[in-house]
Design an enzyme around this catalytic site. Structure first.
Site, short mmCIF file in Angstrom:
data_model
loop_
_atom_site.label_atom_id
_atom_site.label_comp_id
_atom_site.label_asym_id
_atom_site.label_seq_id
_atom_site.Cartn_x
_atom_site.Cartn_y
_atom_site.Cartn_z
N GLU A 1 8.84 -7.52 -10.01
CA GLU A 1 8.02 -8.26 -9.51
C GLU A 1 7.93 -9.55 -9.91
OE1 GLU A 1 4.55 -6.16 -11.65
OE2 GLU A 1 4.63 -4.62 -10.01
N SER B 1 5.92 -5.33 -0.89
CA SER B 1 5.92 -4.04 -1.44
C SER B 1 5.95 -3.08 -0.33
CB SER B 1 4.40 -3.68 -2.00
OG SER B 1 4.56 -2.55 -3.01
N ALA B 2 5.33 -2.09 0.13
CA ALA B 2 5.51 -1.28 1.50
C ALA B 2 5.93 -2.16 2.74
CB ALA B 2 4.21 -0.44 1.70
N GLY C 1 0.91 -1.27 0.10
CA GLY C 1 0.03 0.03 -0.12
C GLY C 1 1.00 1.07 -0.05
N HIS D 1 8.73 -3.33 -7.04
CA HIS D 1 8.11 -3.15 -8.09
C HIS D 1 9.06 -2.45 -9.11
CE1 HIS D 1 4.04 -4.07 -6.79
NE2 HIS D 1 4.32 -3.03 -5.53
#
Lengths: 235, 235
Positions: free
Chosen positions: B195, B123-124, B91, B160
């Site tokens: 990714e 991710s985050a 997020g 990413h």
């Protein structure tokens, strides 16, 4: 209040020299200026303050405006108070805003532009004109003491606005998703400025410059397109 | 020190369900866990903490692991000290890091994972495992009290990770340019994770997981590619 401001999405459009697409507009914006101050602190790609100032000066020579770097003044506050125009170049917005806060330049910069000194911003330099820098695309490579910016316009900008790429397999957030996330936490409207577009402020009027539409994001509304030349207004 | 960590570039690879490409790895990571804690604070797209936790729980049910959201505990510090595993979803990294600092959770989170509680980040949630969040791709939609993160690995991540797009006419900075700008201000190495890739930490060993190479950025060096399965080490 007699603002005279251009906030441009980019300094350079594809295939053209630095700032050349804005040349006619800049001849108008800086019509009464013989010399302007360049704020080089955003340092794109890590370029030095001197080299970045020389790049700006090379363009402005074409329209007979001299350029001095703000970093060369012993008293930058006084320099801003006595200048005929200001240009803040692009690069990293975090770096730019950190420097402006730490040097305590922002209140003076805000005030002189509010009082009519012509201002050009490109990319990070345009983010500076919004309410906060919170819709920048840049990486947080340094930690600024605040995200507050000059607020010459009552919205935030997203420069280099990019539409979602059809058929992409990349799972990172689109620009539109990022701005929607901003609006889960903030109510400031956001103007997504595509490359080739600019925001033109004259007195109290704010208009969209350039040949393209802009994408407008308001909290709680569907995003929509604004026509070239239209006023940028929020209820 | 017996770390047991996966930091993944993304939760989802194109065309596959949430977390499914990591299923075998997660069965190993959480082999001894009946229940794990989910940290939902990054709230992708503004999803609620409850909805995000339900999304994680739906996947983990497939591998017979129960999921509770950290936001549901009256005493989150005690919950982390007594848990069998932790997953932080993706997020907005600014939102995530702000919450962790404000709730004063980071020291406990760092310590329990240092001492062997298995950790998954996507991710985050992976940025959280690096030294700082300063190579996130996210917008600064909130102002965290610090950019410091847990530092389970001695580098930063860029999740990413995207290669420059050949033939693009867009003038915004490439990811590589952004990371080069980071290195004008910071000396921490950066791992650009495409990714489908992840960082796997077991005890003191750190390896690149997944079928792809990763792009490595060290201050003052040309970026280079690291092979799948290789150790991630810096002199």
């Amino acid at each position: 209040m007699k603002k005279n401001i251009i906030l441009a999405s980019t300094s350079t459009v594809f295939g053209q020299p630095y700032l050349s697409y804005l040349k006619e507009e800049l001849e108008i914006l800086f019509a009464d200026a013989k010399e302007i101050i360049f704020i080089p602190y955003a340092r794109p790609g890590g370029i030095s303050h001197d080299d970045y100032t020389a790049k700006a000066a090379a363009f402005f020579k074409e329209i007979r405006v001299a350029v001095k770097g703000l970093h060369n003044f012993d008293d930058p506050i006084s320099a801003l108070q006595n200048c005929q125009g200001i240009f803040t170049g692009g690069g990293n917005t975090f770096l730019l805003v950190k420097q402006l806060h730490e040097l305590n330049i922002l209140p003076t910069l805000r005030s002189v532009v509010d009082n009519g000194v012509p201002y050009l911003g490109t990319s990070a330099g345009s983010n500076l004109g919004g309410m906060t820098m919170q819709t920048t695309n840049d990486m947080p490579i340094v930690y600024p003491p605040s995200f507050e910016t000059a607020g010459w316009v009552p919205f935030n900008l997203n420069p280099h606005y990019l539409d979602p790429i059809p058929g992409t397999t990349h799972m990172g957030e689109t620009r539109e998703t990022r701005i929607a996330e901003f609006h889960t936490q903030n109510s400031i409207p956001v103007v997504g400025l595509r490359e080739g577009s600019w925001v033109r402020v004259t007195d109290h009027k704010i208009k969209l410059g350039g040949p393209l539409t802009a994408r407008i994001f308001e909290q709680g509304k569907q995003p929509y397109e604004l026509s070239p030349g239209a006023s940028i207004e929020f209820a």
